[in-house]
Each structure stands twice: as C-alpha cells, then as structure tokens.
Design a protein around this motif. Structure first.
Motif, PDB file in Angstrom:
ATOM      1  N   LEU A 519       0.838  -1.188   0.000  1.00  0.00           N
ATOM      2  CA  LEU A 519       0.000   0.000   0.000  1.00  0.00           C
ATOM      3  C   LEU A 519       0.880   1.248   0.000  1.00  0.00           C
ATOM      4  CD1 LEU A 519      -2.486  -1.141   2.799  1.00  0.00           C
ATOM      5  CD2 LEU A 519      -2.678  -1.532   0.349  1.00  0.00           C
ATOM      6  N   ASP A 520       0.396   2.284  -0.654  1.00  0.00           N
ATOM      7  CA  ASP A 520       1.032   3.603  -0.538  1.00  0.00           C
ATOM      8  C   ASP A 520       2.517   3.555  -0.901  1.00  0.00           C
ATOM      9  OD1 ASP A 520       0.999   6.252  -0.119  1.00  0.00           O
ATOM     10  OD2 ASP A 520       1.116   6.175   2.059  1.00  0.00           O
ATOM     11  N   ALA A 521       2.839   2.968  -2.054  1.00  0.00           N
ATOM     12  CA  ALA A 521       4.240   2.870  -2.485  1.00  0.00           C
ATOM     13  C   ALA A 521       4.757   4.226  -2.917  1.00  0.00           C
ATOM     14  CB  ALA A 521       4.358   1.869  -3.626  1.00  0.00           C
ATOM     15  N   ASN A 522       6.008   4.533  -2.532  1.00  0.00           N
ATOM     16  CA  ASN A 522       6.670   5.783  -2.902  1.00  0.00           C
ATOM     17  C   ASN A 522       8.097   5.479  -3.318  1.00  0.00           C
ATOM     18  OD1 ASN A 522       5.105   8.492  -2.319  1.00  0.00           O
ATOM     19  ND2 ASN A 522       4.359   6.953  -0.868  1.00  0.00           N
ATOM     20  N   LYS A 523       8.900   6.527  -3.388  1.00  0.00           N
ATOM     21  CA  LYS A 523      10.258   6.366  -3.912  1.00  0.00           C
ATOM     22  C   LYS A 523      11.087   5.408  -3.067  1.00  0.00           C
ATOM     23  CE  LYS A 523      10.416  11.048  -5.854  1.00  0.00           C
ATOM     24  NZ  LYS A 523      11.115  12.344  -5.809  1.00  0.00           N
ATOM     25  N   ASP A 524      11.009   5.540  -1.762  1.00  0.00           N
ATOM     26  CA  ASP A 524      11.835   4.707  -0.885  1.00  0.00           C
ATOM     27  C   ASP A 524      11.025   4.102   0.259  1.00  0.00           C
ATOM     28  OD1 ASP A 524      11.256   7.010   0.405  1.00  0.00           O
ATOM     29  OD2 ASP A 524      13.315   7.508   0.994  1.00  0.00           O
TER      30      ASP A 524
END
Length: 1683
Positions: A519-524
């Motif tokens: 869930l809620d994947a981002n850059k890092d």
C-alpha cells in the motif's frame, strides 16, 4: 434483466471431499475429445450426404422398388433412431431428434449401396449440401456423438450410454403419444439446420424423414443392414443357388407389401400437418389496467410438430412454481393464455410468448401497464428500481430471444491444501446453440472477477469451462462463481473452495499469513499489509517478520529485527526505480511459520511523478525501471510542505504524510523530518543522513506512551526551506484496538454435511478484515478452523461436517491490530438436511357464511417442514351440478391466521376450497378439496362453531384445551362455552360435557384422564338463543407424559428477581419460545422481561403484583407439542414476594439455632449449624453483650464445609451464668442466635455437666454400659444380664442376692461385653434384690436390680406368658380311671392360672371331673366318662395380662376310641390289682456261715389266694427235715434251714401264682465255711445303693441362644442331697423290695431341687462388704399340684 441469485436457484451445495484423482488435465482432455469429434464428423458428413441423395432419388422415382427398399431400410434405421432417442432424452424433442435422424440417414445410405442410380443422384446433392454442413459441422459432430452411434469397421451399432447422460426409456405403447417438451442433456449441441438454411434440399430431406418415421410407427417393421459394396462399378454377379433365389423372392414380396402400405398411408396423410415452422394466428394484445385487477393474454399458434409456447416477462421466463397463485398458464387445443391475478405496480413489463418446434422459433409481444389510483404511488419504489423496461435486447436471433443455459457435471465444494493443484470444471449446455455466437464465460471469487495469472488458469473448450489453481494458497479460498452469458441473459453456478494450511516445518509453528499487499508505495517507502492466519499452532502468535526481495533476484532480506504484532508495517530504505516483492512469516513460541504467498511486484516510485516519467522497458530479469527527469532549474529554494498529518500510529512507529510544496522549481526535492516532545520546542531531525524522497515517512524509535509533534522541511541544491506547520500532539500507541468478540452465534441446518453460522458484529469494531470460524464436535474439545481466509459479513456456511454429529461453533473477529477473543460457544446443532415445504393443511370448515363471502378455518399441517409456517394460500372453485370448475386464488399475499374470509362469492353458489401452507422452503402441496359448501346468509340465532381448537400441555392425567371464538356469534352475544369429550374409538352418542356451567374463558384444563387412553374434544358456544354447532373435532390425543417432559419452574435469584423458567432439549434451529398469560400471547408487556438463550427461556417480573396474577404458559414451536404452564395466585404471590424479600435482604439460613449440650467429659458445647457457609464466612461469639475470643477457657471453631459453628468450655462455673450469642456474617447475609442460661436452667445444666464429668471418670475403669436387667428365655428361664466395657483379664465380677454372694463355679470371660446369670424355674422364692459388682485395680462399678413387688409381678407375668406360649396342643389319653386331657409346658409355676371350658361352659371340678399338674403336664381327668362328657374342651392359661387357649374336640370317633381304651385299661387295672405278687421281705443276697440257722420270710398277696412254690437253682424244691417251707394265712411265707452247709448255697426262688398272673422273687444264699465265730447274717439289696446327698451349686457356662443373641447365658442349678457315712463295722440290714422302691421315689423327688452351696469365702476373695453373709440354702422346689 438480471437473473435470480444463484442461492435462490440452486440448492445443490454438497461438500464432498476434494479428490485429486478426479482432476484431469484440461488440455489433454479436450484434445482427446476434439480428435474423436473430428473422426465422427468426417464419416458422418459423407453418410448424411449419401442418405439425402438416396431419399431425393426415391421420391422422384415414385416409390419404385428401390425406394421401397429405402423406406424399408429407413424404417429399420428409424427404429435405431427411436432407441437412441429414448436412451438419451426424457422428452420428445424434435430439435434433439434432428441429429439422430441424420444418423438414421447414414444407415439408409449404407443400405442403398446396391443401387447405382441412387448414388449417381447422391453425388450431385453432396456438393449442394457442403456449405450447410460447414455451418454446423461441430454441432453436427456433437449431435452424432450424442446419438450414441459409433462407426466401427463400416458396421453400425448402438453405443453405450454417455457417461453423464440420464437414462429415459419410452415404452412402446406411448411412442405415438405427444410428449411435453424438455431440453435433454446435450440438446444444446444439436443444431436446427432448417432454421438457418431453408433450402429445397432440406425440405425434401425433412419430408422424407417424416414419412419414414410415420411409416415406422404404422408398420413397426425393420430390415437389418448388411455389408454391401461401395460403388456400382464394383458390383459383381454371383451364381445364385436355389435357396438364395427363394430368399430374394421372399424379400421382394415383403418390400412390395411395405410399399403398398406406405402408399396407402401417404394417401390418408393430412397435408396440413406436414412440417412447418410455428406461426401465431392470434397475437396477444397489450393491456392497461388498475391495480388489484386480473389480466389475461391470449394467443393461438399453428405449426407442426405442435410448437411449445413459453411466456416471458422482460425476457425472463415466468416460473409459475416460484410465484404460486400469481400466474396461471394454460394451453388447450392450440389456444394459449397467460393470466396474471391481482396485478401490482411491479407487474408493469413487456411480456412475450415464444413458440418453438424443429422448424424454428417465433415470438410475439404485448405490454402491460398497471396504474395506481392517485396518491398511492410509492416514490421509493421508482427510485429503488433502476431497471430498463425496454423489450429489445440484441441477440443473435434478433430481438428478445431467450437462451436456456444449464450446467452439467458441476463442481462441488472443494477442499485442498496449500501447494496443491486444484481444478474446478463445469459442462455448460446452451440451447439453442449458435456456433457463430460464443458465450461469455467469466469466473468470480467472492464476487470479484478473476483474471488469468501465474496462480490461476482458465479454459473454455466450447462446452466445458474450467479453472485451475496451479499452486493453491489460502488467498485462493472463497466462493467461486461461474457466469455464462449469452447476450443479456446469463446463468451462474457457485461452489466454495477451502484451502487448508500446509504442514508446518516446525511442529507447533503457526500457519502462514495471507493476502500480503503493498500500500502507498513511494520512492523509498512502502506499507506492507497482511492478514493474520487462522491457525496459531496452539501458542499465541508473538508477531510477524516481513521479508523483501528485489525483482529479478532470489535473495530475501528481513525488514524488521523484532516481530511486529500490527498487521501493517512500513518498509523503508528502498532504492528508487527498483521493483520489490514481499512476504510475511508468523512466529510463536514454537518457531517461525512457512512464508506467505509473495505480494505483487511494486516499484519504488513517487506516484505524483509517474505521469511525468519517460521510461524504457525494464529488463525482464531485474524489473528495474530507468527514470529520466527534466533538467533542473537553479536558484529556487523550495517552500514548506503542506497538509502534514499523521495517517497511522502504533506502538512501534508513526507514519507521516504530506503534500509537496507549490514552490519548488523544476528541480527534484527531498525532505527532512523533525520531531519534538509535545509541549517543548526541542526539535530533532529524524533522518539526519539521508533525505527522504517520498512524501511519506515512518518514524521509528519513539517512546511508547509519549506525545510527539512532527514537521517537515524541503531541500534541494538551492538549500533547505522553511518547516511546515507542526502536527497536533500524537501519542505513541496503537490507535486501532483489537476488536471485541462477536456475539449471538447461531447455527442453522443447511445440508447433511454443512451448517450455516450467523453472528452479530462486535460493538465499536473498526477496520474489520473479516472473521474466522471454528467448529468442534460436542464433547471432543478439539477445534478445527472452518475457513482459512477471513470472511466478510456475518454469515458463513461451514462445510465438510460429519452427518449426524453435534457441532458447536465459535467466531473471532480480525483487524490489523490482531484477533479478538473467541465468542461464546454456540448451542450444539446436529448436522442434517435443511428444511422442507410443509404438508397440506386439513379439516377445512366454514366458520361463517353471508351472501357474498365465507370464512374458512382449517388445521395446521402435521409436518411443518422443519421451520415455522409463514402463511397460507386459499383456492376456491365453483361446483355446478356436482361438476367442479377451475380453481381460483382467494389471496395473493399469504395469511398468517388459520381463518380467512373469501370475498366476492356468488350467493347460493356451491364452492369447494383447498389450502396450501408455506414456509421458508416454499409452498407445500395444497390440501384435498373440501366438501362442498353453499354460500348463503346464515340466519340462525345460535352461534357458529368455535375454531382453531387444539390441545396443549398433555400429561398422563390432564391436558389444556384452547380455542378461538366463533366468527359468527348469532343474534346475541356469546355468553360462554361448553367442552365435550369422548374416547377416540367411542361412538358418537358417547360424547359427554366436561363442564356443567358455560365457561367465560377460551381455555380449560381437563383433568381426570386415564393414562394411555386416546381422547378427542370439541367446543360449543352458547348465547341467549341456545347452544350452537360444535367445533371441528380435535386430533386424537393420548393421555401420557412423554419422557423428558419438563415443567415451568419459578425461581427467585439472589437479587430478589422473580422469574419463570422453561427449558426444552428438543428444539430445532427454528424453534421459538412463546409465552402467554391466561393463554393470550404476551407482547411488549412493560411489567415483564423475556430472555431466551439456546434451549432456555426466562420470563422475569419487574414488580410482581396483583396485576400479574394468572396462568403463565410457554409453548415451544416446531416441536412435538412441548409446553407447560404455571399458575400464580394470591397465595403463591405472597410466598414469592416473601422469598424475594429474603433474597434481597438475605440471612444466613440455619439448620439449627444455638443449642448447648454436655460432652462425654463433662465439657459444655455451644453450637449452631447453618445450611451453607462460604469460605469467607465469619462468626463472632458474645457473652453478656461482650465479645469473647478463643483461648484457654473457650475453644471456638467454624467449619465452612458443614456450616457448623461451635464453642466448647471445659467447666461451667457460677460466673458463666448469662446469655450467649453467636453472630454470623457471610457476604451480605447475616444472622445471629442466642441462648439464655439463667437460674434453674443454668443450675440444671451445671449439675448435668458435673454428673457427666463423674461418669467419665467412672468409665475410666471397668464399668457398666447397660445396667442390670432381666430377660425371659425361650426355655422360660430368667436371665439377668448387663453390658460392661473397659474390661481386662484381671477384672472380677461378683453376683449378690439380698446382700448374699451367689457362688459360681466358672469365671466370666466377658465375651461381647455381656455378663449373665441364669435362674432356672423362676418362682416366688427367687424374688429379691440382685446386684453385680465389677472391680480391678483401676476401680469398681456396680449395678443393682430389684425384683420385688411390681417389678417381680411384671417379671412373673412375662414368665407365665412364655410358659403359656410353650404349651403344647391338647391331647387325649385314656386311663384305668377314665379319660385325661393334657398339655405339656416348659415348667409350671403357681402364678399361671389354669381354667377349663366344656362346650363354652366353665367346668366345675368334682371328684369325677378334676384338674391338676404333674411335673410339666397340666391335665383334666374325667373319671368314669359318659356320653354327656362329649364336646369341645378349652384349656385357658392366664399369664396375668392375656389368656392363651388350647382346644381339643372330644366327640365322635375320638370319644369312642378313648372310651374303648378306658374300658380296656380298667379291666387291666383290675387284673393288675388282684394278681399274685410278692410284697417284700426277701433280701437279694444272704451270706451265712456254715452251721448256722437260716430263716427267711416274706408276704404274698393275690385275689384269689395265690399258690406258692419254691425253686432251687431253677429246679423244683420241696420241704424236708432240714429245710422247712411254710405258707400260712394265705399271705405269710417262711423258709427255714436249721443248720446250713455249703451245699445249701444257691439261688432260691419263690413262685406265687393265681388266675391273674404269676410273680417270682429270687434270693441268693451264700454259705461260707467256718473261719471265725459270728452270729450275723449279712444281706445286700441292690436297690439300696449308697447315695451322696451333699448340696451342690453350679453355674452354667454362657451359651449363645439359638441364633437370636450373640452372648452366652449363664445357668444356675441348685441340687440338694444328703450324705451319710456308714459305720464300716455295721452289717447293712436286709431291705425289702418295698423299702427299696420307696427310697428310689424319695431320691427322685429330691434330685430336681436346687440350692446355694455353702462355701465360706476365701481371704483372697473377700468382697469387702459389711453386713453380707453367704447364702446358706435356697430350696427351689417345684410347686404342688393345683386343687
């Protein structure tokens, strides 16, 4: 139009175990089927073409010989076709038969191979039909396959039945009968070619087939097919024998006959009935009607075969069974109708009729508009339905065509294990089957469409849909639905798939987590979530480990060092642009579980930047994404982020979220996160080394329980910007709580292997993931998970249960915080099949009749189908001249009461009625038609019959009868009811009334029934006009109390709440408790509370008062009459209120109040006992209002087990006088009890204590347990006895009478602790005071018994009673004097009074009649008896209290025999008296010296005078000079020898004799030689022996009495004798016989007397008594004879 949900159309949810053996590879399976279909089609196509040409040729030839052979063979082939048809289908289906005819044509082509002309024409038709076969080749091959024909070595035969085809055999006598249309199993694969290509060849072919079939039906003959050559060129001639020629000639004659019959039939054939497509002659018209009106659509259709007409509503087939009474569809003589009764607004729709036969299908349309009256439109209905009423649905056939989709070989409920391969498959049959129009096949899991992936593979082979789970995981568990759609019409089928955990590598390890998502994947940064497993391995799960793996590698890295319990976790440190997969492992005390299924790959990218990225395809082996950004701008410092907020907070971390700043330039930005403790301004940077690239960040290393604030700064190459606004203070703790346990677990039956479990959602539940359900066989203690993937909703079907077992269930809720506690266990439920429709009602009666309406009543069905009845449907029909008409519906909506008024009837018309019951399973079969009733106005004055009469609370001697008042009350109000009863088998005249006066109430308890007898009852109402008609008779009821019957029980709890309780152990899942007051259901009574849990129900009173008086009853529905009642009257109310007050203000109940007793040692014990004491109960002890405590003087004890409270005092002193009180406290219950010891009461208790203390000291030595007493033995002796204790070997016992010691010869052994002294033949001389003394070195004890006056009289009465009881029966004895009556007793005493009665008259004793006692004989002497002495004699023995009688009858033979014996004895006595005898004088032995003179003399007697003679040594002896014999005076006899010599020695005998007898007396003379001088003559008499007359006293040893007593009775006998010591020098005198006899008699008289030995006490045996002397003599002689 959406179809009904699958669970309303399919009820075939079975839970057979999942079997891997049944799974076949889908690809290989369909490859095999395709090859077999291709081969069949290749050969079937050519055969069909040749057959068509042959028929065309036969038709053109005008039925030549060859054509007749064709028809003949066609008939045979059609016979095969008919067999195939009956084998494969249950109905007559022309569409299905088309392909079977094709098989028949192929046989015809083979049979006509001998005709070259036929084949020449056939070659031309093959080319024309090629295109038609290309259109339907696949369907044709299927049809050929399903026709069960196989081509083998060019010979044809019937193939076995298809594996899954249903067999249906049509009997020969029904072949010509029209059958209802139904779709056979494989009908959808058989194409109606004529419906698509209506060419001339097709019409020729179908006409020929029809004629051939009719020919077959008319003749019933057939010709077998033989192998023939293939072409005319190959035809050769053989030399025919005579036999062959005759056979061929016979065949030609048979063919000619067949041809003639066929031609005759063809001439009779109605040309109008040749095959043609359906055609509507009259079409239905549209209608606009008002609500509640009926409408009918009519149409007529022509076609051959007769078309099948189906009615549709909005393109959905109308199911009459699903809407009982709503739709009436009729088909008569080509006229078809659809009637809709009592139309509602929802019936507004497009309706159409579809007619179909083998030639095609045609439809006609009509609309129905139902209008409401103004103001009655429900606007909510218009908004609730968003359905299109357009009748035009685009399908391959044009507009509004319908497909029939059915599922065959369906998949069942499946069970698998993680890691296994599972397959689901279903064969789909679509009719009609249009090959150019393919169905849409979709699979759903839990309502979500499934797309192919590496985990799931789906296939559609044209007839079978399959789904394969290549590697099953718990994520795959759920409800799988197969949806097959043709246009806008679709069908669904569903089945559940269960996936269990794989075996753990470590025993006791938990199951693997499931459903891992990113869930809620981002850059890092990415948040990983999962679901907790259902199986924890027997130990609580401590937490979870999260692993990540970069796509393209196989290296897994653990993301957290310590297990996390929250089912979400932020993973940081990702590399931007790379893709990752994740998995989760659970850990408990035993170890780590297997890893979960990996998540879908997720790329570490900023979601906001994805749209601006220009990326190249990632390398397939790494999954890496190459990112290219725009050139950065210079010199712009980014602004502060916005919308900063805490989106998640747990004990381990806090997740922040924000939006990038608006001012940031074209350069990429990063972020620094800062934190501070709330209330301070001490900001600390969290990520000091590496800035954050994502607008999300998880902050770790926070102190649990503290409050923090957070802010974020942006940075780029130009610098660090200003911070954002700080967040609100956030406490580091779990914001999401573990849910509470679900409630109200309710299992209900579903199938024989499944149970439906429902529950209620836990209160205040947040973010619920689902629920886990567990089941356990009752009593096993072992719980098994029912699902391994959390289910949403509050209902679940638990499959895989064992039929007949009782199961209990429990549920727990799941969210990210964890699993809740288990719910309470459900009530046990037996696994068995679910409910069914009810049986028909019965006994329909008319309760009221008016001109245009009638009220009906009926009885409830005997079988309600396992659930309560929801309503009834009533039908009626007119009966004209005894002919019933058509049934009509009386009600559209079900009625719940068993009485209903039917409106709009015709006056004076006769009607019949029928009723059907409905429950959740559907509408049951209707009842039998009632007897005819005439609709007319009732004008009678008396009431109508009561109705709904039923029995409840049936017991062995009573029951309760309930009824409802009549609908028709007559001309005046009802004033009461009469109840009648009789035995079931009794005649009608045996009816009797139970009550004499009319009852005002509508119930009655009937008592006085006989157990096991069957009864029936009826009720009559009465008014002022009289008694009305009786009600319908009840069903027979047997008076019996069934095993397990329970009653309503009243209870008062600890809070004083009064309640009625009823328990039932025979409940079904749908059973309910129905409480009533005075047999009227209780509904929302503010004075009562009802609570039901499982099989127990409670009715509680809020404030019991007079308004609550009455009869309270409880009935359990859906049982076999379980019911009971309880009556609360004024007396019972007072009792319950008193008990309630006692429970509200409780007291410790006492078994006994405070009491006092003296213990063995003289101690004083105060005690009381409570009924029950808990472990916390306390007791206070008070004396004279002052509390006393445990110490030396008071020993206190409280026994909580027995409720005993006691206090012991060693000694009572004067200062202890006063009031003693015990105070008890047990929880909130108290009580006390007091005892007053003052004045005489205290003095008496003190004296008793002193006495008991002395007694205790006395008992320390030898002592008496039972004081000295007496007992009369069965031998009528008196035994003095006492019981002693604490005896040892040295203990002595001494007996005294009147202070004089009684000497005994033996020492007592004290066996059994009993000492006895036996006194034989007790009499007055034994009266006195007896004493016994025990003594040894420890002390002494004595016991005294006075046997004087009254005590002696009582003892003598008992002795006399025993003597009287010992008396023998009276006997008769004859004597010389007369007749004697006598009886023996043990012994006789003077106190026993004897009386005699003759013939009920007391006898007065005289010389002739006298009584007496001789020894132990009591007698009555009757001297010189006469006949007057005959009669009945009674001997009366009076013991002082009671008279004992003995009787004898002296009459008849008894008297005669006794009298004869008396006469005989009398004569004998006379002879004995007068006989000759020697009276005495002669000694026995005479010793004399030689030379002396011897003189002997004696006296003789006799009458007459006897003769005397002498004998010497047995020889006659006469007188001589030496010996002189004299006999003088007739009585004196002398014998003299002047000088004796030794020769005179010898035996001399005197013989006396007369006529009465002879007697001899002997004397022995011994002459001794002279040795000295003496003058004495010594004579010895043998009868005069020395006798010792010395007194003796003896004590008998103790003996056990004949099994009655276990102690030994002593016996004392006193013997009195004299002892004389003769002078040794004295010569004993010669005694005569008379003296000898007299001495002997004297000795006998004195032998029985007892005396006390005169024995002086020895010095060592001194009794140390004063004034006591030894008893000298106590003569215990027998009493004299009574006078």
């Amino acid at each position: 139009m959406m179809s009904l949900p699958f669970y309303q159309r399919h009820h075939e949810h079975y839970d057979r175990a999942y079997r891997h053996k049944a799974l076949l590879s889908t690809v290989s399976q369909y490859q095999k089927e395709t090859k077999s279909k291709s081969a069949l089609y290749a050969q079937g196509s050519a055969a069909y073409a040749r057959g068509s040409a042959a028929y065309r040729h036969s038709s053109a030839a005008g039925f030549s010989l060859d054509s007749s052979a064709a028809y003949s063979h066609g008939s045979s082939a059609h016979d095969l076709e008919s067999a195939a048809y009956s084998y494969g289908s249950t109905a007559y289906d022309h569409s299905a038969a088309q392909s079977k005819r094709s098989a028949a044509y192929s046989l015809d082509s083979e049979s006509l191979s001998t005709s070259s002309a036929a084949y020449s024409h056939a070659s031309e038709s093959i080319n024309k039909l090629a295109a038609a076969y290309r259109l339907g080749s696949e369907a044709y091959s299927f049809g050929l396959k399903n026709s069960n024909l196989m081509i083998e070595d060019q010979s044809y035969k019937m193939s076995p039945k298809a594996k899954r085809a249903k067999q249906s055999l049509i009997s020969e006598d029904k072949e010509n009968k029209a059958l209802d249309y139904s779709v056979p199993i494989f009908t959808g694969r058989e194409v109606n070619i004529s419906g698509i290509t209506d060419t001339e060849e097709e019409r020729i072919k179908e006409s020929a087939a029809y004629v051939a079939k009719r020919n077959l039906f008319a003749t019933g003959e057939g010709v077998s097919v033989s192998k023939v050559a293939k072409t005319s060129e190959e035809e050769h001639h053989e030399k025919k024998s005579r036999k062959v020629a005759i056979r061929e000639s016979a065949e030609r004659v048979a063919m000619k006959k067949t041809l003639e019959e066929t031609q005759a039939f063809h001439r009779k054939l109605n040309q109008d009935k040749l095959l043609h497509a359906p055609e509507f002659i009259i079409e239905p018209r549209s209608h606009t009607i008002w609500e509640k009106e009926n409408v009918r659509f009519n149409c007529s259709v022509a076609g051959w075969p007769e078309p099948r007409v189906t009615w549709y509503k909005n393109n959905v087939p109308i199911d009459v069974q699903a809407h009982p009474g709503k739709y009436i569809i009729q088909s008569r003589y080509g006229l078809h109708s659809l009637e809709i009764t009592e139309c509602e607004f929802d019936d507004t729709a497009q309706y159409h009729a579809s007619a179909m036969n083998v030639k095609g299908e045609v439809s006609v349309y009509a609309s129905l508009v139902v209008k409401r009256y103004k103001g009655e439109i429900d606007a909510s209905l218009l908004h609730a339905r968003n359905l299109s009423l357009s009748p035009f649905a685009v399908t391959p056939h044009g507009y509004a065509s319908r497909f029939e989709i059915s599922f065959v070989d369906k998949f069942d409920v499946a069970f698998g294990r993680e890691g296994e391969t599972m397959s689901l498959g279903c064969t789909v049959v679509i009719n009609p089957d249009i090959k150019r129009f393919k169905p849409d096949v979709e699979w759903y899991r839990n309502g979500v469409l499934i797309t192919p992936s590496k985990w799931v593979q789906m296939q559609w082979s044209g007839e079978r849909a399959s789904l394969t789970l290549t590697h099953a995981n718990k994520e795959d568990e759920g409800l799988y639905t197969l949806r097959v759609a043709m246009g806008e019409y679709y069908e669904e089928y569903s089945g559940y798939v269960f996936v269990r955990d794989a075996d753990a590598e470590i025993p006791g390890a938990p199951g693997a987590p499931l459903d891992v998502q990113c869930l809620d994947a981002n850059k890092d940064y990415v948040i990983v979530s999962w679901k907790q497993p259902a199986v924890d391995g027997g130990n609580p799960i401590l937490g979870y480990f999260i692993d990540r793996c970069e796509v393209g590698t196989s290296h897994w890295t653990q993301c957290n060092e310590n297990p996390v319990k929250f089912a979400r976790f932020p993973v940081t440190g990702l590399i931007e642009g790379r893709s990752y997969i994740f998995r989760v492992r659970a850990v408990n005390k035993a170890g780590v579980s297997l890893p979960s299924r990996v998540s879908e790959p997720v790329a570490a990218l900023d979601p906001a930047d994805r749209a601006r990225l220009r990326s190249h395809p990632s390398a397939p082996w790494t999954g890496q994404i190459i990112v290219t950004e725009e050139e950065p701008a210079e010199g712009v410092v980014p602004g502060p982020p916005t919308d900063l907020q805490v989106i998640e907070a747990t004990k381990n971390y806090v997740v922040l979220s924000w939006k990038p700043p608006g001012q940031r330039g074209h350069e990429g930005i990063m972020y620094f996160v800062e934190k501070c403790v709330a209330g301070t301004e001490d900001w600390q940077r969290v990520n000091t080394e590496i800035p954050v690239k994502s607008p999300r960040f998880a902050v770790f290393d926070l102190s649990e329980g503290k409050s923090y604030c957070f802010r974020v700064r942006c940075c780029n190459s130009a610098g660090i910007g200003e911070p954002s606004e700080a967040t609100e203070a956030t406490i580091v703790d779990d914001k999401l709580d573990i849910p509470k346990a679900p409630g109200r677990i309710m299992p209900t039956r579903n199938t024989d292997t499944s149970v439906v479990v429902t529950w209620t959602e836990p209160p205040d539940a947040k973010e619920l993931v689902g629920y886990y359900i567990e089941s356990s066989v009752e009593g096993s203690g072992r719980w098994e998970p029912c699902n391994n993937n959390p289910v949403k909703g509050t209902r679940f079907v638990c499959h895989g249960l064992s039929t007949g077992e009782n199961y209990i269930f429990r549920v727990r809720a799941v969210n990210a915080a964890g699993l809740s506690e288990f719910s309470q266990e459900s009530e046990p439920i037996e696994v068995k099949a679910a409910i069914a429709a009810p049986s028909p009602p019965y006994d329909i009666v008319v309760l009221e009749s008016v001109r245009d309406s009638m009220v009906l009543g009926w009885k409830q069905p005997e079988a309600i189908g396992g659930t309560e009845i929801t309503g009834y449907y009533v039908n009626y029909r007119e009966v004209v001249d005894g002919v019933p008409g058509k049934w009509k519906e009386a009600n559209i909506k079900a009625v719940t009461e068993r009485a209903y008024r039917i409106q709009n009837l015709k006056e004076n018309m006769v009607y019949q009625f029928q009723v059907a019951a409905a429950n959740l399973a559907g509408v049951g079969a209707p009842s039998k038609p009632s007897k005819p009733f005439k609709c007319e106005e009732w004008t009678i004055a008396v009431p109508g019959p009561p109705h709904d009469v039923k029995c409840t609370e049936v017991r062995k001697d009573s029951l309760v009868l309930l009824w409802k008042e009549p609908v028709y009350s007559g001309r005046s109000p009802i004033v009461g009811y009469y109840v009648d009863m009789k035995e079931t088998e009794a005649k009608e005249e045996r009816w009797r009334s139970v009550n004499e006066k009319p009852l005002q109430k509508k119930y009655l308890k009937i008592g006085g029934l006989t157990q096991g007898v069957s009864y029936v009852f009826r009720v009559r109402a009465t008014n002022q006009a009289g008694v009305g008609k009786p009600s319908d008779v009840t069903d027979a009821v047997i008076a019996e109390t069934r095993p397990g019957t329970k009653e309503v029980v009243v209870d008062v709890d600890d809070n004083g709440v009064i309640s009625l309780n009823f328990e039932c152990d025979q409940m079904s899942p749908d059973s309910k408790f129905i409480w009533s007051k005075n047999y009227e259901p209780i509904e929302d009574d503010p004075r009562l509370n009802m609570d039901t849990k499982g099989g127990k129900s409670k009715l509680s009173f809020k404030d019991l008062g007079e308004d609550d008086l009455g009869i309270y009853s409880c009935i359990v529905t859906d049982t076999d009459g379980v019911s009971s009642s309880y009556t609360i009257d004024e007396e019972e109310m007072k009792r319950l209120l008193a008990l309630s007050h006692e429970r509200q203000f409780p007291t410790v109940p006492l078994i006994s109040e405070l009491a006092v007793e003296i213990l063995e040692k003289g101690e004083v014990r105060f005690w009381l006992q409570a009924e029950k004491l808990s472990g916390n109960a306390k007791a206070n002890f008070v004396f004279n209002d002052k509390e006393i405590f445990n110490g030396e003087k008071y020993k206190m004890k409280v026994d909580h087990n027995t409720g005993l409270v006691e206090m012991i005092m060693d000694k009572l002193e004067e200062k202890d006088e006063g009031t003693y009180t015990f105070q008890l406290q047990d929880g909130k219950a108290t009580n006390q009890s007091s005892l007053v010891l003052i004045g005489d009461v205290f003095k008496k208790l003190q004296d008793e204590a002193d006495f008991q203390r002395k007694e205790w000291h006395r008992k320390q030595g030898p002592h008496f347990v039972d004081k000295l007493g007496w007992e009369v033995t069965d031998e009528c002796n008196v035994m003095l006895k006492c019981k002693v204790a604490n005896i040892k070997k040295e203990t002595h016992i001494v007996w005294y009478k009147d202070d004089r010691e009684i000497m005994v010869d033996e020492e007592h052994d004290f066996k059994d602790g009993v000492c006895t002294l036996l006194i034989s033949e007790f009499s007055k001389k034994d009266a006195g005071t007896y004493e016994v003394i025990l003594k040894d070195d420890r002390g002494k004890d004595s016991s005294e018994l006075k046997l004087k006056d009254t005590a002696f009289a009582d003892l003598m009465n008992e002795v006399c009673r025993k003597i009287a009881l010992s008396a023998t029966d009276l006997k008769i004895q004859s004597t010389a004097e007369g007749i004697r009556l006598y009886s023996y007793v043990t012994y006789y005493v003077e106190d026993l009074r004897v009386g005699w009665v003759h013939n009920d008259t007391q006898i007065k004793f005289t010389d002739r009649m006298k009584t007496g006692v001789t020894g132990e004989q009591i007698w009555l002497q009757i001297n010189e008896p006469t006949p007057q002495d005959k009669g009945r004699y009674i001997m009366e023995l009076f013991d002082g209290n009671t008279t004992h009688k003995k009787t004898v009858d002296l009459s008849g033979q008894a008297f005669d025999e006794a009298f004869a014996e008396f006469e005989r004895l009398k004569q004998a006595a006379i002879a004995e008296k007068n006989r000759a005898r020697v009276l005495g004088g002669l000694p026995d032995v005479v010793t004399i010296q030689e030379g002396k003179a011897l003189n002997l003399s004696c006296t003789v007697w006799g009458d007459p005078t006897p003769e005397v003679s002498w004998l010497k040594n047995e020889k006659s002896f006469v007188s001589d000079a030496n010996c002189i014999l004299k006999f003088e005076s007739g009585k004196n006899v002398s014998f003299s020898i002047s000088t004796v010599s030794t020769q005179d020695s010898g035996k001399y005998s005197i013989v006396v004799k007369n006529k009465y007898g002879t007697e001899t007396s002997d004397v022995t003379v011994i002459v001794m030689p002279v040795s000295g001088q003496t003058d004495t003559v010594q004579g010895h008499n043998q009868n005069n022996k020395p006798v010792s007359k010395k007194k003796k006293a003896m004590t008998a040893n103790k003996q056990k009495e004949g099994g009655k007593k276990d102690f030994i009775k002593p016996h004392v006998e006193e013997i009195t004798a004299r002892e004389e010591t003769p002078d040794p020098n004295e010569i004993p005198p010669v005694e005569t016989e008379k003296d000898t006899k007299s001495k002997q008699q004297a000795a006998k008289k004195t032998a029985g007397k007892a005396g006390v030995a005169e024995k002086a006490p020895q010095p060592t045996e001194s009794l140390d008594r004063q004034g006591k002397k030894p008893l000298e003599k106590a003569a215990l002689g027998k009493p004299t004879e009574p006078q």
